[in-house]
Motif scaffolding. Structure first.
Motif, short mmCIF file in Angstrom:
data_model
loop_
_atom_site.label_atom_id
_atom_site.label_comp_id
_atom_site.label_asym_id
_atom_site.label_seq_id
_atom_site.Cartn_x
_atom_site.Cartn_y
_atom_site.Cartn_z
N ARG A 1 12.76 -24.38 -19.05
CA ARG A 1 13.66 -25.30 -19.77
C ARG A 1 13.01 -26.66 -19.96
NH1 ARG A 1 17.99 -27.76 -16.14
NH2 ARG A 1 16.06 -28.78 -15.52
N ASP A 2 12.40 -27.16 -18.89
CA ASP A 2 11.78 -28.48 -18.96
C ASP A 2 10.61 -28.49 -19.94
OD1 ASP A 2 13.65 -29.25 -17.10
OD2 ASP A 2 12.27 -29.23 -15.40
N ARG A 3 9.85 -27.40 -19.98
CA ARG A 3 8.75 -27.32 -20.95
C ARG A 3 9.28 -27.31 -22.38
NH1 ARG A 3 5.09 -22.48 -19.80
NH2 ARG A 3 3.97 -23.38 -21.57
N SER B 1 6.35 -29.16 -24.70
CA SER B 1 5.04 -28.63 -24.32
C SER B 1 4.95 -27.11 -24.44
CB SER B 1 4.66 -29.07 -22.90
OG SER B 1 5.53 -28.47 -21.95
N GLY B 2 6.07 -26.45 -24.60
CA GLY B 2 6.05 -24.99 -24.68
C GLY B 2 5.86 -24.45 -26.08
N GLY B 3 6.06 -25.27 -27.07
CA GLY B 3 5.92 -24.82 -28.45
C GLY B 3 7.15 -24.06 -28.93
N PRO B 4 7.17 -23.74 -30.22
CA PRO B 4 8.35 -23.08 -30.79
C PRO B 4 8.57 -21.67 -30.25
CG PRO B 4 6.62 -23.36 -32.44
CD PRO B 4 6.17 -24.08 -31.22
N ARG B 5 7.50 -20.96 -29.91
CA ARG B 5 7.66 -19.59 -29.39
C ARG B 5 8.41 -19.61 -28.06
NH1 ARG B 5 8.64 -14.38 -29.86
NH2 ARG B 5 7.66 -13.16 -28.26
N LEU B 6 8.02 -20.50 -27.15
CA LEU B 6 8.72 -20.57 -25.86
C LEU B 6 10.17 -20.98 -26.07
CD1 LEU B 6 8.76 -20.32 -22.80
CD2 LEU B 6 8.00 -22.70 -22.66
N ALA B 7 10.43 -21.88 -26.98
CA ALA B 7 11.81 -22.30 -27.25
C ALA B 7 12.65 -21.12 -27.73
CB ALA B 7 11.83 -23.42 -28.28
N THR B 8 12.08 -20.31 -28.59
CA THR B 8 12.79 -19.13 -29.11
C THR B 8 13.05 -18.12 -27.99
OG1 THR B 8 11.80 -19.44 -31.28
CG2 THR B 8 12.68 -17.25 -30.79
N VAL B 9 12.03 -17.86 -27.18
CA VAL B 9 12.17 -16.91 -26.08
C VAL B 9 13.17 -17.44 -25.05
CG1 VAL B 9 10.96 -15.82 -24.13
CG2 VAL B 9 9.91 -15.85 -26.41
N TYR B 10 13.07 -18.72 -24.72
CA TYR B 10 13.98 -19.32 -23.74
C TYR B 10 15.43 -19.20 -24.20
CZ TYR B 10 16.22 -22.72 -20.72
OH TYR B 10 17.06 -23.32 -19.82
N ASN B 11 15.70 -19.47 -25.46
CA ASN B 11 17.07 -19.32 -25.98
C ASN B 11 17.54 -17.87 -25.89
OD1 ASN B 11 17.59 -22.03 -26.54
ND2 ASN B 11 16.62 -21.90 -28.53
N ALA B 12 16.64 -16.92 -26.14
CA ALA B 12 16.99 -15.50 -26.00
C ALA B 12 17.27 -15.17 -24.53
CB ALA B 12 15.88 -14.62 -26.55
#
Length: 117
Positions: free
Chosen positions: A72-74, A79-90
């Motif tokens: 979440r913090d990334r 720092s996580g980029g759009p891919r991590l944001a998408t995966v994190y929301n999933a």
């Protein structure tokens, strides 16, 4: 959350820093309830990790909050980029859908047992 332990019914019990007890169990029959866009993201990520969707969702649902918060913090600091944001929301969608969560409430009157609800 603070400390974790498992009980005999497949529940994972967590104690928060303020002493509140919650428990959860993972109901993988609910995987099909995950919305299609998020399920597609989870399926792709599971495949990349060599896991089935059910294995992957089970892993996501059992991640301790402290580990989830690292991701979440990334995402929040970019720092996580759009891919991590998408995966994190999933992941959040999967956890809300597949985890069955209860809190322990004290008895309403003196002498009444505490109850999970």
């Amino acid at each position: 959350m603070g400390k974790r332990r498992n009980d005999e019914g497949g529940w994972t019990i967590e104690k928060s820093p303020d002493g509140t007890l919650t428990r959860f169990r993972v109901d993988l029959e609910r995987v099909e309830w995950i919305e299609d866009p998020e399920r597609a993201v989870l399926t792709d990520d599971a495949r990349e990790r060599g896991m089935t969707l059910s294995e992957y969702v089970g892993w996501v649902c059992r991640l301790p909050d402290s580990e989830l918060h690292v991701y979440r913090d990334r995402v929040m600091n970019g720092s996580g980029g759009p891919r991590l944001a998408t995966v994190y929301n999933a992941w959040l969608e999967a956890r809300m859908t597949v985890r069955v969560t209860q809190m322990l409430f004290p008895g309403a009157r003196p002498g009444e047992p505490d109850t999970w609800a």
